[in-house]
Design a protein around this motif. Structure first.
Motif, PDB file in Angstrom:
ATOM      1  N   LYS A   7       0.813  -1.211   0.000  1.00 56.90           N
ATOM      2  CA  LYS A   7       0.000   0.000   0.000  1.00 56.90           C
ATOM      3  C   LYS A   7       0.848   1.264   0.000  1.00 56.90           C
ATOM      4  O   LYS A   7       0.598   2.203  -0.758  1.00 56.90           O
ATOM      5  N   GLN A   8       1.873   1.300   0.858  1.00 55.48           N
ATOM      6  CA  GLN A   8       2.690   2.512   0.956  1.00 55.48           C
ATOM      7  C   GLN A   8       3.439   2.775  -0.348  1.00 55.48           C
ATOM      8  O   GLN A   8       3.549   3.928  -0.785  1.00 55.48           O
ATOM      9  N   TYR A   9       3.943   1.721  -0.956  1.00 59.54           N
ATOM     10  CA  TYR A   9       4.635   1.876  -2.239  1.00 59.54           C
ATOM     11  C   TYR A   9       3.698   2.479  -3.277  1.00 59.54           C
ATOM     12  O   TYR A   9       4.065   3.423  -3.988  1.00 59.54           O
ATOM     13  N   CYS A  10       2.490   1.954  -3.368  1.00 56.24           N
ATOM     14  CA  CYS A  10       1.531   2.449  -4.345  1.00 56.24           C
ATOM     15  C   CYS A  10       1.150   3.904  -4.079  1.00 56.24           C
ATOM     16  O   CYS A  10       0.978   4.699  -5.019  1.00 56.24           O
ATOM     17  N   MET A  11       1.051   4.280  -2.816  1.00 56.37           N
ATOM     18  CA  MET A  11       0.711   5.659  -2.469  1.00 56.37           C
ATOM     19  C   MET A  11       1.831   6.615  -2.886  1.00 56.37           C
ATOM     20  O   MET A  11       1.578   7.698  -3.429  1.00 56.37           O
ATOM     21  N   VAL A  12       3.079   6.215  -2.646  1.00 54.66           N
ATOM     22  CA  VAL A  12       4.217   7.068  -3.001  1.00 54.66           C
ATOM     23  C   VAL A  12       4.305   7.232  -4.518  1.00 54.66           C
ATOM     24  O   VAL A  12       4.460   8.349  -5.026  1.00 54.66           O
ATOM     25  N   ILE A  13       4.204   6.124  -5.257  1.00 55.32           N
ATOM     26  CA  ILE A  13       4.304   6.205  -6.710  1.00 55.32           C
ATOM     27  C   ILE A  13       3.132   6.997  -7.285  1.00 55.32           C
ATOM     28  O   ILE A  13       3.289   7.781  -8.234  1.00 55.32           O
ATOM     29  N   GLY A  14       1.948   6.837  -6.714  1.00 53.93           N
ATOM     30  CA  GLY A  14       0.804   7.612  -7.170  1.00 53.93           C
ATOM     31  C   GLY A  14       1.017   9.108  -6.988  1.00 53.93           C
ATOM     32  O   GLY A  14       0.674   9.917  -7.859  1.00 53.93           O
ATOM     33  N   SER A  15       1.600   9.487  -5.857  1.00 56.83           N
ATOM     34  CA  SER A  15       1.901  10.903  -5.621  1.00 56.83           C
ATOM     35  C   SER A  15       2.960  11.411  -6.591  1.00 56.83           C
ATOM     36  O   SER A  15       2.878  12.532  -7.095  1.00 56.83           O
ATOM     37  N   LEU A  16       3.961  10.579  -6.854  1.00 56.58           N
ATOM     38  CA  LEU A  16       5.030  10.980  -7.775  1.00 56.58           C
ATOM     39  C   LEU A  16       4.510  11.140  -9.200  1.00 56.58           C
ATOM     40  O   LEU A  16       5.030  11.947  -9.968  1.00 56.58           O
ATOM     41  N   GLN A  17       3.485  10.381  -9.553  1.00 58.76           N
ATOM     42  CA  GLN A  17       2.897  10.531 -10.885  1.00 58.76           C
ATOM     43  C   GLN A  17       2.310  11.924 -11.059  1.00 58.76           C
ATOM     44  O   GLN A  17       2.436  12.530 -12.131  1.00 58.76           O
ATOM     45  N   TYR A  18       1.677  12.440 -10.021  1.00 62.29           N
ATOM     46  CA  TYR A  18       1.166  13.815 -10.090  1.00 62.29           C
ATOM     47  C   TYR A  18       2.308  14.823 -10.151  1.00 62.29           C
ATOM     48  O   TYR A  18       2.249  15.804 -10.896  1.00 62.29           O
ATOM     49  N   LEU A  19       3.351  14.594  -9.379  1.00 62.37           N
ATOM     50  CA  LEU A  19       4.477  15.527  -9.372  1.00 62.37           C
ATOM     51  C   LEU A  19       5.175  15.563 -10.720  1.00 62.37           C
ATOM     52  O   LEU A  19       5.671  16.612 -11.147  1.00 62.37           O
ATOM     53  N   SER A  20       5.218  14.431 -11.420  1.00 65.15           N
ATOM     54  CA  SER A  20       5.914  14.380 -12.710  1.00 65.15           C
ATOM     55  C   SER A  20       5.221  15.240 -13.765  1.00 65.15           C
ATOM     56  O   SER A  20       5.797  15.498 -14.825  1.00 65.15           O
ATOM     57  N   PHE A  21       3.982  15.710 -13.495  1.00 64.21           N
ATOM     58  CA  PHE A  21       3.317  16.615 -14.434  1.00 64.21           C
ATOM     59  C   PHE A  21       4.063  17.942 -14.556  1.00 64.21           C
ATOM     60  O   PHE A  21       3.921  18.636 -15.563  1.00 64.21           O
ATOM     61  N   THR A  22       4.808  18.311 -13.527  1.00 58.74           N
ATOM     62  CA  THR A  22       5.561  19.568 -13.557  1.00 58.74           C
ATOM     63  C   THR A  22       7.059  19.354 -13.356  1.00 58.74           C
ATOM     64  O   THR A  22       7.803  20.332 -13.275  1.00 58.74           O
TER      65      THR A  22
END
Length: 252
Positions: A29-44
């Motif tokens: 779960k924690q891994y998926c949460m971190v990668i999900g957040s990083l996907q949003y950050l990669s937009f900028t």
């Protein structure tokens, strides 16, 4: 991870990740949460585009090796939290893109990674780092697939600018560092050994023949999309990151 020791690059260029490397996490779960957040950050943040693309491929079965790689991205961001895209106002309103592919870069299935970065004026406005859907049988094929993706994005951006009433002074340009793919764009003869990429060929050729697109060769040293197709050494990564336009905020 806010107080973690920063690292110079978001991903190690020596440690190769695969689907089976490491021990599966008991609770992903924690891994998926971190990668999900990083996907949003990669937009900028295009500088983490490749790392996020790579780590997203393991969300269905993350291991401790994948988790360590994810924390490395956070360590990189901890040392570059003031970085962002520098939007320039002193450049002509032209559109160009850098297209690149890492042929057979995935050691697990030998599928290539393609990437592009699109610029409006002197600022990056769109980028992508993505695995191709099948194995490319030559570097030219891998590069041409990447070029077709970049051409599709340029088509959409040009259409959007037209709706906004912005007239481009010259046709958009794609810069590619593969001589074979560049030659294939300008050669009207379609060789039989390239029939397996016929759709991408005719898609790009159609825009070139209509004058809506140009393709130009560029040396690998100046290929900015190289930063989001594979892990790079520290000096090369920072050189390309600066050229892409990801820079620290000026002091206030």
């Amino acid at each position: 991870m806010q107080e973690a020791k920063p690292v110079a690059t978001p991903m190690s260029e020596t440690k190769k990740l695969t689907l089976d490397s490491g021990t599966p996490l008991a609770d992903p779960k924690q891994y998926c949460m971190v990668i999900g957040s990083l996907q949003y950050l990669s937009f900028t943040r295009p500088d983490i585009g490749f790392a996020v693309n790579r780590l997203s491929q393991y969300m269905h079965r993350p291991t401790n090796d994948h988790w360590q790689a994810a924390k490395r991205v956070l360590r990189y961001l901890a040392g570059a939290r003031s970085h962002g895209i520098f939007l320039r106002s002193d450049c002509p309103l032209t559109v160009h893109a850098f297209s690149d592919a890492d042929w057979g870069g995935d050691k697990g299935d030998c599928i290539s990674t393609n990437a592009y970065i699109v610029y409006f004026g002197g600022s990056p406005i769109s980028w992508s780092s993505k695995k191709q859907k099948s194995v490319a049988r030559s570097s030219t094929e891998a590069e041409y697939r990447a070029m077709a993706n970049a051409a599709s994005e340029l088509q959409w951006i040009s259409s959007l600018l037209t709706e906004l009433g912005i007239v481009l002074p010259v046709a958009p340009v794609i810069y590619c560092d593969n001589m074979g793919a560049t030659y294939l764009c300008s050669n009207p003869v379609f060789h039989s050994r390239k029939k397996h990429i016929a759709l991408d060929y005719h898609f790009v050729r159609g825009y070139i023949q209509s004058g809506a697109l140009r393709v130009s060769y560029i040396s690998t040293h100046d290929q900015l999309a190289d930063a989001i197709t594979k892990p790079l050494l520290r000096l090369r990564f920072h050189l390309l990151g600066n050229k892409i336009g990801v820079k620290p905020l000026p002091p206030s």
